[in-house]
Write a protein that holds these residues in place. Structure first.
Motif, PDB file in Angstrom:
ATOM      1  N   GLY A 179       0.803  -1.221   0.000  1.00  0.00           N
ATOM      2  CA  GLY A 179       0.000   0.000   0.000  1.00  0.00           C
ATOM      3  C   GLY A 179       0.830   1.262   0.000  1.00  0.00           C
ATOM      4  N   LEU A 180       1.999   1.232  -0.637  1.00  0.00           N
ATOM      5  CA  LEU A 180       2.882   2.390  -0.646  1.00  0.00           C
ATOM      6  C   LEU A 180       2.497   3.339  -1.776  1.00  0.00           C
ATOM      7  CD1 LEU A 180       6.308   0.573  -0.150  1.00  0.00           C
ATOM      8  CD2 LEU A 180       5.024   1.815   1.585  1.00  0.00           C
ATOM      9  N   SER A 181       2.815   4.591  -1.579  1.00  0.00           N
ATOM     10  CA  SER A 181       2.687   5.562  -2.650  1.00  0.00           C
ATOM     11  C   SER A 181       3.894   5.439  -3.567  1.00  0.00           C
ATOM     12  CB  SER A 181       2.583   6.976  -2.081  1.00  0.00           C
ATOM     13  OG  SER A 181       3.747   7.303  -1.336  1.00  0.00           O
ATOM     14  N   LEU A 182       3.789   6.047  -4.750  1.00  0.00           N
ATOM     15  CA  LEU A 182       4.894   5.955  -5.705  1.00  0.00           C
ATOM     16  C   LEU A 182       6.147   6.634  -5.171  1.00  0.00           C
ATOM     17  CD1 LEU A 182       2.995   6.587  -9.068  1.00  0.00           C
ATOM     18  CD2 LEU A 182       3.662   4.409  -8.019  1.00  0.00           C
ATOM     19  N   GLU A 183       5.968   7.709  -4.422  1.00  0.00           N
ATOM     20  CA  GLU A 183       7.139   8.395  -3.859  1.00  0.00           C
ATOM     21  C   GLU A 183       7.854   7.502  -2.849  1.00  0.00           C
ATOM     22  OE1 GLU A 183       4.153   9.566  -4.021  1.00  0.00           O
ATOM     23  OE2 GLU A 183       4.226  11.276  -5.399  1.00  0.00           O
ATOM     24  N   ASP A 184       7.080   6.862  -1.956  1.00  0.00           N
ATOM     25  CA  ASP A 184       7.693   5.972  -0.971  1.00  0.00           C
ATOM     26  C   ASP A 184       8.344   4.766  -1.647  1.00  0.00           C
ATOM     27  OD1 ASP A 184       6.965   7.633   1.060  1.00  0.00           O
ATOM     28  OD2 ASP A 184       5.158   6.523   1.599  1.00  0.00           O
ATOM     29  N   SER A 185       7.701   4.216  -2.681  1.00  0.00           N
ATOM     30  CA  SER A 185       8.284   3.065  -3.378  1.00  0.00           C
ATOM     31  C   SER A 185       9.606   3.433  -4.031  1.00  0.00           C
ATOM     32  CB  SER A 185       7.301   2.549  -4.431  1.00  0.00           C
ATOM     33  OG  SER A 185       6.102   2.094  -3.837  1.00  0.00           O
ATOM     34  N   LEU A 244      -0.651  11.885  13.507  1.00  0.00           N
ATOM     35  CA  LEU A 244      -1.959  11.255  13.700  1.00  0.00           C
ATOM     36  C   LEU A 244      -2.280  10.300  12.547  1.00  0.00           C
ATOM     37  CD1 LEU A 244      -4.076  14.257  15.045  1.00  0.00           C
ATOM     38  CD2 LEU A 244      -3.309  12.256  16.321  1.00  0.00           C
ATOM     39  N   ALA A 245      -1.944  10.699  11.321  1.00  0.00           N
ATOM     40  CA  ALA A 245      -2.196   9.819  10.179  1.00  0.00           C
ATOM     41  C   ALA A 245      -1.387   8.537  10.286  1.00  0.00           C
ATOM     42  CB  ALA A 245      -1.876  10.556   8.876  1.00  0.00           C
ATOM     43  N   ARG A 246      -0.139   8.615  10.738  1.00  0.00           N
ATOM     44  CA  ARG A 246       0.669   7.412  10.907  1.00  0.00           C
ATOM     45  C   ARG A 246       0.097   6.507  11.988  1.00  0.00           C
ATOM     46  NH1 ARG A 246       6.760  10.117  10.921  1.00  0.00           N
ATOM     47  NH2 ARG A 246       6.752  10.819   8.730  1.00  0.00           N
ATOM     48  N   PRO A 251       8.981   4.223   5.488  1.00  0.00           N
ATOM     49  CA  PRO A 251       8.330   5.050   4.467  1.00  0.00           C
ATOM     50  C   PRO A 251       7.618   6.242   5.095  1.00  0.00           C
ATOM     51  CG  PRO A 251       6.965   3.170   4.969  1.00  0.00           C
ATOM     52  CD  PRO A 251       8.197   3.010   5.811  1.00  0.00           C
ATOM     53  N   LEU A 252       7.481   7.282   4.321  1.00  0.00           N
ATOM     54  CA  LEU A 252       6.793   8.480   4.810  1.00  0.00           C
ATOM     55  C   LEU A 252       5.280   8.342   4.712  1.00  0.00           C
ATOM     56  CD1 LEU A 252       9.023  11.228   3.167  1.00  0.00           C
ATOM     57  CD2 LEU A 252       9.095  10.415   5.522  1.00  0.00           C
ATOM     58  N   ARG A 253       4.815   7.454   3.789  1.00  0.00           N
ATOM     59  CA  ARG A 253       3.383   7.261   3.532  1.00  0.00           C
ATOM     60  C   ARG A 253       2.690   8.586   3.213  1.00  0.00           C
ATOM     61  NH1 ARG A 253       1.907   2.136   4.536  1.00  0.00           N
ATOM     62  NH2 ARG A 253       3.222   0.877   5.890  1.00  0.00           N
ATOM     63  N   GLY A 254       3.395   9.474   2.526  1.00  0.00           N
ATOM     64  CA  GLY A 254       2.779  10.726   2.098  1.00  0.00           C
ATOM     65  C   GLY A 254       2.562  11.725   3.214  1.00  0.00           C
ATOM     66  N   GLN A 255       3.067  11.459   4.421  1.00  0.00           N
ATOM     67  CA  GLN A 255       2.852  12.345   5.560  1.00  0.00           C
ATOM     68  C   GLN A 255       4.207  12.749   6.139  1.00  0.00           C
ATOM     69  OE1 GLN A 255      -0.092  13.446   6.327  1.00  0.00           O
ATOM     70  NE2 GLN A 255      -1.299  12.055   5.047  1.00  0.00           N
ATOM     71  N   THR A 266      15.484   2.806  -3.905  1.00  0.00           N
ATOM     72  CA  THR A 266      16.829   3.401  -3.919  1.00  0.00           C
ATOM     73  C   THR A 266      17.656   2.909  -2.740  1.00  0.00           C
ATOM     74  OG1 THR A 266      15.943   5.364  -5.037  1.00  0.00           O
ATOM     75  CG2 THR A 266      18.102   5.566  -3.974  1.00  0.00           C
ATOM     76  N   GLU A 267      17.054   2.847  -1.562  1.00  0.00           N
ATOM     77  CA  GLU A 267      17.770   2.356  -0.387  1.00  0.00           C
ATOM     78  C   GLU A 267      18.095   0.865  -0.512  1.00  0.00           C
ATOM     79  OE1 GLU A 267      18.979   3.920   2.168  1.00  0.00           O
ATOM     80  OE2 GLU A 267      18.285   5.890   1.501  1.00  0.00           O
ATOM     81  N   LEU A 268      17.163   0.070  -1.083  1.00  0.00           N
ATOM     82  CA  LEU A 268      17.428  -1.362  -1.245  1.00  0.00           C
ATOM     83  C   LEU A 268      18.568  -1.603  -2.230  1.00  0.00           C
ATOM     84  CD1 LEU A 268      13.793  -2.840  -1.343  1.00  0.00           C
ATOM     85  CD2 LEU A 268      15.393  -2.825   0.568  1.00  0.00           C
ATOM     86  N   GLN A 269      18.626  -0.823  -3.287  1.00  0.00           N
ATOM     87  CA  GLN A 269      19.746  -0.952  -4.217  1.00  0.00           C
ATOM     88  C   GLN A 269      21.057  -0.556  -3.560  1.00  0.00           C
ATOM     89  OE1 GLN A 269      18.627   1.410  -7.581  1.00  0.00           O
ATOM     90  NE2 GLN A 269      16.998   0.005  -8.246  1.00  0.00           N
ATOM     91  N   THR A 270      21.013   0.436  -2.709  1.00  0.00           N
ATOM     92  CA  THR A 270      22.224   0.826  -1.981  1.00  0.00           C
ATOM     93  C   THR A 270      22.683  -0.274  -1.034  1.00  0.00           C
ATOM     94  OG1 THR A 270      21.531   3.144  -2.114  1.00  0.00           O
ATOM     95  CG2 THR A 270      23.234   2.592  -0.507  1.00  0.00           C
ATOM     96  N   LEU A 271      21.716  -0.939  -0.389  1.00  0.00           N
ATOM     97  CA  LEU A 271      22.038  -2.028   0.543  1.00  0.00           C
ATOM     98  C   LEU A 271      22.295  -3.349  -0.159  1.00  0.00           C
ATOM     99  CD1 LEU A 271      19.340  -1.267   3.287  1.00  0.00           C
ATOM    100  CD2 LEU A 271      21.781  -0.697   3.359  1.00  0.00           C
ATOM    101  N   ASN A 272      22.143  -3.394  -1.506  1.00  0.00           N
ATOM    102  CA  ASN A 272      22.368  -4.611  -2.297  1.00  0.00           C
ATOM    103  C   ASN A 272      21.456  -5.750  -1.812  1.00  0.00           C
ATOM    104  OD1 ASN A 272      23.430  -6.195  -4.304  1.00  0.00           O
ATOM    105  ND2 ASN A 272      25.291  -6.743  -3.174  1.00  0.00           N
TER     106      ASN A 272
END
Length: 527
Positions: free
Chosen positions: A30-36, A114-116, A79-83, A41-47
């Protein structure tokens, strides 16, 4: 054998690849495109190997790395989840920021946190929170109450208790905000809470409705379970209607008991009065002319006694205060419909038989006891025997009619495929490897023909067509013509040798292995 070898190699190769391939599990969904994008990017950095599912809103990684990866991403604020939460104050410098900017950032941080918190609930996929926090102006006594509006993306439908829980949670986090000022809307545009400032009475009314439904469902389930053990599963239908008393009252009662008296205090007073002659006193009698002292001494005398008693009693007093909360059962109505019995005559015809009056009376007694029947409240409980439109079939406990035979999940299909491949390989091993080996072992070998040595053929007789040697005595019995003896003997010997050569050639062609053994024996004998 080649097919079996290929199948075995393929099977073991599949098992090895399956064992070496890591099991993927959802990291976040349920991630937004920005969070994905930020998480990839972080997963590629962590290999770290990953997979994308859906429209990029679900990320899968190896199951054994989920915990550490989540901790690492949490350290990066993902993730920020847009917030945006309280980390907004860490990213900006307060030097030179105006009060307006600080207030806006404060509101954004509150909304994000509150949203989180709301999105962390099990039934919530996502949430957006909007807060209205009016500022109190200087020299003004009136103050507007804050309000909040929430948009939820839910899984299924939320119950009234879950909606009120979200309202109270948000109201407790904002100073001066009441649960009635929090409006909630789902992602389908359905109004879950109006937020029009409903008071405690409205909340109590909603709670009373839930309490009524809970009482009705619980009582219906209890009665149906009891009747299922008596008349059979699916042969009884129960409907319960409960009327609740929604009035809240407080009664204070003070009772005095005159029969129960206790002496609290007693006060007694006694007095005695005595009055006689004048005793040298100046009176009217001794001042009259011609009065003597004796006459004055014989004046009137008085004597009196008085007693006074005051008793104070304490009367026993009882004070009772009774508080009656809303939600008590005021009246109860239960309707039970019981099906009859069915009998099969052996020819496939089913006969319906209604239940007797005694059995219905016994069921009525059981239902009254299970429902807590009270005649003082005016409860109504009816048990009626009627034939159902469709005869219920008795199922084994735990059988679900709605479950289909072909309702398989992905894991079931994978397990079935692995079992099918294993079964095919096992059958191939049995039919192409074990069966030929067993057949070869169980089939007896034919014994080689024991031909006499070549030197003995001319001594013992001639070799017949079946491979046996004809004795000399039988040779004499053979028919003879009138040719000379030496000619006949030469001719017979030639024919015998020719027949012997043909027979040996035929035997060698039919049994090359046995012929080789015979020749080997001959060579051994000659040596």
């Amino acid at each position: 054998m080649a097919i079996v070898a290929v199948l075995m190699l393929g099977f073991f190769g599949f098992l090895i690849m399956r064992a070496q391939t890591p099991q993927m599990a959802p990291l976040y969904s349920g991630l937004s495109l920005e969070d994905s994008s930020a998480i990839l990017t972080e997963l590629q950095t962590l290999n770290i190997a990953y997979e994308l599912r859906g429209e990029g809103d679900t990320i899968l990684i190896p199951r054994d790395q989920i915990t550490t990866t989540r901790m690492t991403l949490a350290g990066q604020g993902l993730p920020l989840r847009g917030q945006v939460g309280y980390e907004i104050f860490d990213q900006q410098s307060t030097l030179g920021a105006t009060s307006f900017v600080q207030n806006i950032n404060n509101v954004r941080a509150l909304e994000g946190e509150l949203a989180r918190t709301i999105a962390s609930l099990n039934r919530i996929k996502g949430a957006r929170v909007h807060l209205v926090l009016p500022e109190r102006e200087l020299f003004r006594r009136e103050r507007k109450d804050p309000s909040a509006s929430i948009v939820l993306s839910v899984r299924g439908a939320l119950s009234g208790g879950e909606i009120r829980a979200i309202q109270h949670m948000v109201a407790s986090a904002i100073e001066g905000l009441t649960p009635g000022r929090v409006s909630i809307v789902d992602d389908q545009g359905n109004l879950l809470a109006s937020g029009s400032g409903e008071d405690e009475a409205g909340l109590l009314s909603a709670q009373s409705d839930e309490r009524r439904l809970g009482i009705e469902n619980r009582m219906r389930t209890r009665i149906e379970d009891m009747l299922a053990n008596v008349v059979g599963a699916g042969r009884a239908r129960v409907e319960v209607a409960a009327e609740l008393d929604l009035n809240r009252s407080t009664t204070t009662q003070e009772i005095f008991d005159p029969e129960s008296q206790v002496v609290r205090s007693t006060q007694t007073r006694e007095s005695e009065n005595l009055s006689g002659g004048t005793s040298g006193q100046v009176t009217v009698a001794n001042e009259l002319p011609g009065a003597s002292d004796a006459a004055a001494s014989q004046g009137l005398s008085e004597q009196g006694t008085s007693a006074e008693e005051i008793v104070n009693y304490e009367i026993s007093r009882t004070t009772q205060t009774a508080v009656t909360e809303a939600g008590a059962i005021k009246r109860l109505s239960v309707a039970v419909v019981v099906d009859g019995t069915y009998a099969d005559d052996g020819a496939g015809n089913v006969t319906y038989t209604p239940r007797s009056a005694d059995e219905i009376a016994q069921l009525l007694t059981l239902v009254r006891s299970a429902a807590g029947y009270s005649a003082e409240r005016g409860d109504s409980i009816e048990v009626i025997n009627m034939q159902f439109a469709e005869r219920p079939e008795l199922l084994a406990p735990g059988t679900d009619q709605s479950a289909g035979l072909l309702d398989f999940t992905r894991d079931d299909l994978m397990n079935g495929a692995e079992m099918a491949v294993t079964l095919l390989i096992a059958l191939a091993l049995v039919f192409f490897v074990m069966r030929p080996l067993l057949k070869k072992v169980l089939t007896p070998e034919t014994q080689p023909l024991a031909l006499p040595p070549a030197a003995e053929l001319g001594q013992h007789g001639m070799l017949l067509a079946d491979g046996s040697v004809a004795p000399e005595a039988q040779q004499d019995d053979l028919p003879r013509d009138k040719t000379p003896a030496w000619v006949a003997n030469a001719k017979s010997m030639g024919e015998t040798q020719l027949q012997t050569l043909k027979t040996v050639g035929t035997l060698v062609e039919e049994n090359p292995k046995q012929a080789a053994l015979i020749v080997r024996d001959w060579l051994g004998s000659a040596a």
